[in-house]
Design a protein around this motif. Structure first.
Motif, PDB file in Angstrom:
ATOM      1  N   VAL A 120       0.827  -1.220   0.000  1.00 40.29           N
ATOM      2  CA  VAL A 120       0.000   0.000   0.000  1.00 40.29           C
ATOM      3  C   VAL A 120       0.848   1.250   0.000  1.00 40.29           C
ATOM      4  CG1 VAL A 120      -1.871  -1.170   1.220  1.00 40.29           C
ATOM      5  CG2 VAL A 120      -0.219   0.188   2.519  1.00 40.29           C
ATOM      6  N   TYR A 121       2.145   1.121   0.280  1.00 38.86           N
ATOM      7  CA  TYR A 121       3.020   2.283   0.294  1.00 38.86           C
ATOM      8  C   TYR A 121       3.514   2.558  -1.122  1.00 38.86           C
ATOM      9  CZ  TYR A 121       3.543   0.664   5.161  1.00 38.86           C
ATOM     10  OH  TYR A 121       3.327   0.221   6.428  1.00 38.86           O
ATOM     11  N   GLY A 122       3.516   3.781  -1.548  1.00 38.96           N
ATOM     12  CA  GLY A 122       4.264   4.128  -2.744  1.00 38.96           C
ATOM     13  C   GLY A 122       5.711   4.367  -2.346  1.00 38.96           C
ATOM     14  N   ARG A 123       6.569   4.529  -3.346  1.00 36.35           N
ATOM     15  CA  ARG A 123       7.959   4.837  -3.019  1.00 36.35           C
ATOM     16  C   ARG A 123       8.062   6.178  -2.299  1.00 36.35           C
ATOM     17  NH1 ARG A 123      11.573   2.870  -8.280  1.00 36.35           N
ATOM     18  NH2 ARG A 123      10.416   0.955  -8.649  1.00 36.35           N
ATOM     19  N   LYS A 124       7.069   7.037  -2.485  1.00 39.55           N
ATOM     20  CA  LYS A 124       7.084   8.337  -1.815  1.00 39.55           C
ATOM     21  C   LYS A 124       6.287   8.325  -0.521  1.00 39.55           C
ATOM     22  CE  LYS A 124       3.195  10.022  -4.616  1.00 39.55           C
ATOM     23  NZ  LYS A 124       2.782  11.005  -5.626  1.00 39.55           N
ATOM     24  N   LYS A 125       5.753   7.154  -0.110  1.00 30.78           N
ATOM     25  CA  LYS A 125       4.931   7.075   1.095  1.00 30.78           C
ATOM     26  C   LYS A 125       5.440   6.000   2.046  1.00 30.78           C
ATOM     27  CE  LYS A 125       0.729   8.395  -1.420  1.00 30.78           C
ATOM     28  NZ  LYS A 125      -0.650   7.971  -1.787  1.00 30.78           N
ATOM     29  N   LEU A 126       6.750   5.808   2.066  1.00 31.74           N
ATOM     30  CA  LEU A 126       7.303   4.698   2.817  1.00 31.74           C
ATOM     31  C   LEU A 126       7.067   4.822   4.319  1.00 31.74           C
ATOM     32  CD1 LEU A 126      10.716   4.128   0.993  1.00 31.74           C
ATOM     33  CD2 LEU A 126       8.666   2.712   0.894  1.00 31.74           C
ATOM     34  N   PHE A 127       6.897   6.035   4.818  1.00 39.60           N
ATOM     35  CA  PHE A 127       6.820   6.219   6.259  1.00 39.60           C
ATOM     36  C   PHE A 127       5.447   6.669   6.729  1.00 39.60           C
ATOM     37  CE2 PHE A 127      11.233   7.008   4.937  1.00 39.60           C
ATOM     38  CZ  PHE A 127      11.851   5.969   5.619  1.00 39.60           C
ATOM     39  N   ARG A 128       4.453   6.613   5.873  1.00 36.97           N
ATOM     40  CA  ARG A 128       3.133   7.009   6.337  1.00 36.97           C
ATOM     41  C   ARG A 128       2.506   5.883   7.148  1.00 36.97           C
ATOM     42  NH1 ARG A 128      -1.415   4.858   4.256  1.00 36.97           N
ATOM     43  NH2 ARG A 128      -1.424   3.865   2.209  1.00 36.97           N
ATOM     44  N   ARG A 129       1.565   6.248   8.016  1.00 34.43           N
ATOM     45  CA  ARG A 129       0.889   5.253   8.828  1.00 34.43           C
ATOM     46  C   ARG A 129      -0.202   4.549   8.029  1.00 34.43           C
ATOM     47  NH1 ARG A 129      -0.056   8.034  14.802  1.00 34.43           N
ATOM     48  NH2 ARG A 129       2.167   8.297  15.333  1.00 34.43           N
ATOM     49  N   VAL A 130      -0.399   3.290   8.316  1.00 31.09           N
ATOM     50  CA  VAL A 130      -1.485   2.562   7.669  1.00 31.09           C
ATOM     51  C   VAL A 130      -2.791   2.891   8.381  1.00 31.09           C
ATOM     52  CG1 VAL A 130      -0.002   0.689   6.912  1.00 31.09           C
ATOM     53  CG2 VAL A 130      -1.136   0.526   9.126  1.00 31.09           C
ATOM     54  N   ASN A 131      -3.900   2.796   7.658  1.00 31.93           N
ATOM     55  CA  ASN A 131      -5.210   3.070   8.243  1.00 31.93           C
ATOM     56  C   ASN A 131      -6.067   1.807   8.177  1.00 31.93           C
ATOM     57  OD1 ASN A 131      -6.228   2.919   5.561  1.00 31.93           O
ATOM     58  ND2 ASN A 131      -5.779   5.093   5.249  1.00 31.93           N
TER      59      ASN A 131
END
Length: 271
Positions: A120-131
């Motif tokens: 679910v992570y893009g290469r630009k969203k590696l550190f976002r929290r999952v929902n």
């Protein structure tokens, strides 16, 4: 690019087509250890295409897929994704990619659930929290590929077939616009292979997904794509089936496709 090649590529680009170009390969060449693997390749993959790539060992199938997902660079030529030069493309979450299983490091310290959820992570969203929505998509994918019972095991502890199902689930979780599959059913029993092909045919016919797939199961590819290649370049053969219109489908996301796969049959696990 030499004038003759440029004219051929310009003709391809000028040809009328009902959908946008998803992958544009322009005069691409690649050499390895002084051996030319791919030479002056020109090819377009359009929205809603299902492209099957067939070739002998050493023909450059995996090399081409790795260039498309920017893991290696061509020695010559250009590649565009969704109309953008590969060097500027950032929307990697739009692409699901399943590499060959022998490219996986078995010592990678992650559980099956973590591997699948990483999709679910893009290469630009590696550190976002999952929902909660991410977690539900993960559970759907785990159940669809019959790996919910091993979700908390380390990926390196699994059999080859189990690992491949985990990577299939990872590629499908993010509802990709483009799905790139490099021998996705190697190590999976024949019944599950057939069910997997059934699922991706459904996704191609009912969803706005473009496919590029390498498979050793040539007869299965022929059964959906036909026996005559749309293009041959060196040892590479490209088989193309285009789905022009979305067929009626009650749901627009992949969740029900994944659940349908789960309901087809129970697989036989293989090592």
């Amino acid at each position: 690019m030499n004038p003759a090649t440029k004219q051929v590529f310009q003709t391809l680009n000028d040809s009328p087509h009902c959908h946008d170009s998803i992958i544009s390969i322009e005069d691409v060449s690649f050499s390895f250890n002084n051996r030319r693997v791919i030479e002056h390749l020109n090819f377009n993959v359009y929205q809603r295409d299902f492209v099957g790539l067939i070739g002998s060992n050493g023909a450059g199938k995996t090399t081409l897929l790795r260039m498309i997902v920017s893991l290696i660079q061509p020695n010559q030529g250009n590649i565009r994704l969704f109309g953008q030069p590969l060097s500027k493309f950032k929307d990697w979450e739009r692409i699901g990619y399943v590499p060959q299983k022998n490219s996986f490091n078995p010592l990678f310290p992650a559980t099956v659930r973590e591997v699948v959820l990483s999709g679910v992570y893009g290469r630009k969203k590696l550190f976002r929290r999952v929902n909660k929505q991410d977690l539900q998509k993960c559970e759907d994918a785990l159940h669809a590929l019959h790996i919910e019972d091993i979700a908390d095991r380390r990926i390196g502890q699994l059999s080859g077939g189990q690992q491949q199902r985990a990577f299939l689930a990872r590629a499908l979780i993010n509802n990709p616009d483009l799905l790139i599959l490099d021998e996705p059913t190697v190590g999976i029993d024949s019944e599950t292979q057939e069910n997997f092909f059934h699922m991706i045919r459904h996704m191609h016919q009912h969803h706005n997904i473009t496919f590029l797939m390498v498979s050793h199961d040539i007869e299965m590819m022929y059964s959906y794509l036909g026996r005559e290649p749309a293009q041959t370049s060196g040892k590479l053969k490209f088989f193309v089936k285009h789905s022009h219109e979305l067929e009626n489908c009650k749901e627009t996301n992949l969740a029900h496709s994944l659940r349908d796969l789960r309901n087809i049959s129970e697989p036989v696990l293989v090592n």
